[in-house]
Scaffold this active site. Structure first.
Site, PDB file in Angstrom:
ATOM      1  N   HIS A   4      -6.070   4.139  -3.744  1.00  0.00           N
ATOM      2  CA  HIS A   4      -4.927   4.668  -3.004  1.00  0.00           C
ATOM      3  C   HIS A   4      -5.413   5.159  -1.645  1.00  0.00           C
ATOM      4  CE1 HIS A   4      -0.642   5.786  -4.337  1.00  0.00           C
ATOM      5  NE2 HIS A   4      -0.880   4.530  -4.634  1.00  0.00           N
ATOM      6  N   HIS A  24      -1.597  -6.703  -0.808  1.00  0.00           N
ATOM      7  CA  HIS A  24      -1.762  -5.672  -1.834  1.00  0.00           C
ATOM      8  C   HIS A  24      -1.315  -6.169  -3.207  1.00  0.00           C
ATOM      9  CE1 HIS A  24      -2.086  -1.510  -3.247  1.00  0.00           C
ATOM     10  NE2 HIS A  24      -0.929  -1.675  -3.851  1.00  0.00           N
TER      11      HIS A  24
END
Length: 693
Positions: free
Chosen positions: A80, A34
């Protein structure tokens, strides 16, 4: 996700010793997929990102694009997905908050939000639960922080039932002299401002770097605080000129922020964790390092300008602390109660090793022989599809008028138009698009389609495209087919950006979008930003009584991956529509030459010509009689003529217009004909009800 054996060995060699608990937490977070992009950055470097109007491109928290002399726009996209799958309300709300803070880092005032949302079928209870709470989370945060949600795109597909794709884009505006001035030097302070650190979002970046298997920990999802988010906007607006640099404290927490700051400025950092303001005094140093507590920024400020920043923080009652400073040398030092718990060379801190996974190409299923269906039934099925339907039930929950900058509102046109009050009638045009079905069938061509669709939307409204940001969302890169999908998608984006001369100035990659071993369809979203010199001339997707209706561009027999194919025949097969970049560039010139002389215009995309015409009728509340067989085409089947999703086309309305005249707007009945044969007839009000989500 734990560090690999090879990564641990690299860390030991780089440190010359065993890492401390805090250092292990540091690397686990910052070297996660990430944060580090270790599986993707080799390919992302190929994306074209420069142009004379690009002031700052990829590589920092937010880009800058010059839209007028001395006036910059910043825009960025964020995903998200994992948090929204587990806690859709907070997952979506914190996604919005995070992307707003990215825009704040260049001193910009956020003026608009866009969302690209991908859910399971609306009739599925679990998908509906995620859908409702994601929309509520976005609405609550955007409305309370005072930034309007002005547009976006919504898609429904079985693949996203348990693994939604939730993307937020923020647009901000800043005068050139208000951008933080840089020039960071040893002795400059690191001021952490916003909520006190706690354990919320602990390990969030590692959580987003693995697949979902059910029963995930809610503690990995951050909690939003829009009131504090609004206060940070006010502080940046007032004190942005006092500081040298602003850094968002987002994914990876302090670990990533310190590593990136040290690397960007080639300076060491000394940071005292025990001087950090916290809400959880029981939190261990390694927890504070990787906590992703929301609504926090790091301000880099010189000692002489510190009082200016402190005055603004106190005025808006924003908690803050001064736990760090830049120092000479090339190391990141983190102290805790007199003990040095982190001592890492900059080159190692920001040096996650690249990973290249095996790739396995595949071919899409061949398009089967398709029987010609009853056209009236097929039209009802396509026009009532959730992917074609009007999304009033979503955008009416958003306060899209806050700030009174929205000139073309959600549902009115193909893209949002924002008036820039700093420059008279000058405006921004912005739109995001994706089609997961296309990118599943052909990732390279599908990504190019997403780019040209967003480009065309901006062009048809009247904008001149300037720059783009992208978001690539796929499953685990450890699956050879998935990694191939990703690489092909990058190639498609690279080709489109180069051919259209629209630089990609930022982006986001989200991997491991899987549930119980099933990857989602690869989803490539592209947001294109353009400028329009006079917002009063922007084209809305509507016509007036008595207008003639025109079609520009040629319809070809391209139903591969189409809404018609899925909705009417239950098939996902074939190749997405071909892309003719010359035809797309031509649309910009054509629309610009007609700007101010048309009643309205809309592009032809999902659902084909039938959906574009029906949308114009519903938006206007005025019917029409249209002879689709007059539209330029090379197809011999009426269903393909109606539903082909060929690129390079748009519908226009006015006394005169570009392209071929196919009908006239009048009355309250929408009629589709082929010569003397009536194919479809609905009252506009009936059509409106049919097309509501």
């Amino acid at each position: 996700m734990a560090l690999t054996r090879q990564e641990l060995e690299l860390i030991r060699r780089g440190l010359g010793r065993e890492p401390t608990a805090a250092e292990l937490a540091f690397f686990t977070s910052h070297w996660s997929e990430h944060c580090s992009y270790k599986s993707t950055r080799r390919w992302l470097r190929e994306l074209p990102g420069s142009a004379p109007w690009v002031v700052r491109g990829r590589g920092t928290d937010a880009p800058l694009v010059e839209v007028a002399p001395g006036l910059y726009v910043s825009f960025k996209i964020e995903s998200h997905n994992h948090p929204s799958a587990v806690d859709p309300y907070n997952g979506a709300a914190t996604g919005v908050g995070g992307i707003i803070r990215d825009i704040l880092t260049v001193g910009a005032t956020p003026v608009a939000l866009l969302v690209n949302l991908h859910f399971g079928p609306p009739e599925d209870p679990h998908a509906r639960w995620i859908f409702s709470n994601v929309v509520k989370g976005i609405s609550d945060y955007g409305n309370r922080v005072g930034v309007p949600v002005v547009g976006g795109e919504t898609w429904f597909d079985e693949d996203f039932t348990y693994t939604p794709i939730v993307l937020a884009t923020c647009v901000g505006v800043v005068e050139a002299e208000a951008v933080p001035r840089g020039g960071v030097a040893p002795g400059d302070y690191l001021v952490v401002a916003g909520l006190g650190a706690d354990r919320s979002g602990l390990g969030g970046s590692a959580f987003a770097s693995k697949t979902l298997e059910g029963g995930e920990d809610l503690g990995a999802v951050q909690v939003a605080d829009p009131l504090m988010g609004k206060k940070l906007i006010d502080v940046v607006r007032e004190a942005g000129r006092c500081v040298k640099f602003i850094k968002d404290l987002g994914g990876g927490g302090l670990a990533t922020a310190l590593a990136e700051l040290s690397s960007w400025f080639s300076l060491g950092i000394e940071f005292h964790l025990d001087k950090l303001h916290v809400r959880d005094r029981a939190a261990a140093p390694e927890e504070l390092l990787i906590s992703e507590t929301q609504e926090r920024l790091i301000f880099v400020v010189s000692p002489q300008d510190l009082p200016c920043l402190e005055a603004a923080l106190r005025r808006y009652e924003v908690p803050y602390s001064i736990p760090g400073r830049f120092v000479e040398g090339g190391r990141v030092w983190v102290m805790w109660r007199g003990e040095r718990v982190v001592d890492i060379p900059i080159s190692l801190a920001d040096g996650a090793p690249e990973v290249l996974w095996p790739q396995e190409p595949y071919q899409p299923p061949e398009l089967p022989q398709l029987p010609e269906p009853p056209l009236e039934k097929a039209l009802d099925l396509v026009l009532s599809s959730p992917n074609v339907a009007k999304k009033e039930s979503i955008y009416m929950r958003f306060d899209f008028d806050v700030g009174v900058k929205t000139a073309v509102k959600p549902g009115e046109g193909d893209a949002a138009v924002l008036k820039l009050y700093q420059r008279g009638q000058l405006g921004l045009v912005v739109k995001g698009d994706a089609n997961p079905r296309y990118t599943f069938l052909d990732p390279r061509l599908g990504a190019a389609n997403a780019f040209v669709k967003a480009y065309r939307n901006v062009a048809v409204v009247g904008g001149v495209p300037l720059a783009a940001v992208d978001s690539i969302n796929v499953g685990s890169p450890e699956r050879p087919r998935v990694y191939w999908q990703f690489v092909q998608a990058v190639q498609g984006l690279r080709e489109a950006a180069a051919e259209l001369e629209v630089p990609i100035v930022g982006g986001k990659v989200s991997l491991y979008n899987e549930y119980m071993g099933r990857p989602v369809k690869p989803t490539v979203a592209v947001v294109v930003l353009g400028r329009i010199d006079d917002v009063s001339k922007a084209n809305r997707a509507m016509w007036r009584e008595g207008d003639r209706i025109f079609v520009w561009g040629v319809t070809r027999g391209e139903v591969g991956g189409s809404e018609y194919l899925k909705r009417v025949h239950g098939v996902v097969a074939g190749r997405p529509p071909a892309v003719d970049y010359g035809a797309e560039r031509k649309i910009v010139d054509v629309v610009q030459s007609w700007l101010g002389r048309l009643t309205g215009a809309t592009d032809v995309g999902v659902g084909g010509l039938a959906a574009a015409l029906a949308k114009m009728a519903v938006n206007s509340g005025v019917g029409a009689t249209v002879d689709v067989c007059r539209a330029p085409s090379d197809v011999g089947r009426l269903d393909f003529l109606l539903f082909s999703e060929s690129n390079g086309r748009f519908v226009a309305a006015g006394e005169e217009g570009p392209g071929v005249a196919v009908g006239e707007a009048h009355g309250d009945v929408f009629e589709v004909r082929c010569g003397g044969t009536l194919l479809y007839k609905r009252r506009v009000e009936e059509l409106r009800r049919l097309m509501l989500l």
